[in-house]
Design an enzyme around this catalytic site. Sequence first.
Site: not given
Ligand code: C5P
Length: 307
Positions: A12, A99, A101, A103, A106-107, A109, A141
């Site tokens: 995405k 790619p 890490a 942005g 990928g993880g 997905a 995501d």
């Molecule tokens: O949800 P996910 O594990 O992908 O988020 C990773 C980190 O990114 C969270 O622990 C947080 O630090 C940050 N994050 C955030 N606000 C969001 C999504 C992610 O602060 N809406």
Amino acid sequence: MLSSVTVRAPAKVNLALGVGPLRSDGFHGLTTVFHAVGLYDDLVATPLRPGSGVQLVVEGEGAAEVPLDSTNLAWRAVTALEAYGASPDVSLAIRKGIPVAGGMAGGSADGAAALVAIDALFELGLGKETLYDVAAALGSDVPFALHGGTAIGSDRGTALTTALVRGTYHWVFVLAEQGLPTPLVFREFDRLHDAATVPDPEVPDDVMSALRAGDAEALGRALHNDLQGPAVSLRPHLAQVLSIGEEYGALGGVVSGSGPTCAFLARDDEHAVDLAVAFTASGVCRTVKRANGPVPGARVVDQRSTA
Ligand code: C5P
């Protein structure tokens, strides 16, 4: 009984990403426009003998940086689905096309692909609502990786509304040598902003009307990401990549999600090829990829039965 299921899940890009203040649960409220693009990870799930546990292998570009233990979102998807009757004895083989890490989720997905694959492999018959709930618990995501297409995301990015979109959009993605961890970029956002003055983000009218009209030029002008400042602050080189995109005539350019991948919108396929060639020749990056969007979310592309 199925002997293997293959699921394909897309990357995405956020066409707009508005970040609100840090919440008490450690997340930031978001208003974002997710857009799924045709860079894919494929995941093959195969049942194993009882007692084997999860076995995870990852191949493709950047595979060496992907964790192969229970912190991997695909592994965590298996664990989460045990409560719904999934066997914990399963092999997951992931081929990375997204790619790592970068942005581009990928993880996430891979987490979404594992949910869809395990549901099919063990014939759990999970409804959409259950899959989305489990997905949201895995990561912010992951629900969008199931959803695909183009969608407005609110809350942590987990509450999705399908967006009305006309046309296909042609993208060039400029990859960085080294990934950026998402939590680091959000922390940099907090460092750069006074939480008391960060407004609650709103759905961006300019992005939504450009998508409704199928107007790539207007979409290019409207691309916006509140995490771009923090990502550039951590990786100043990204400012150069973004300004080269402008110089080369991209309709718009933006850091993808938490970066460091930069996404550039082209007029059409030919323009995307020209941009990709120019970026490669510029020497500012090692890898450039092209992809169109929107594309569907995680879906089964192959399944086999035991003879
Ligand atoms: O949800 P996910 O594990 O992908 O988020 C990773 C980190 O990114 C969270 O622990 C947080 O630090 C940050 N994050 C955030 N606000 C969001 C999504 C992610 O602060 N809406």
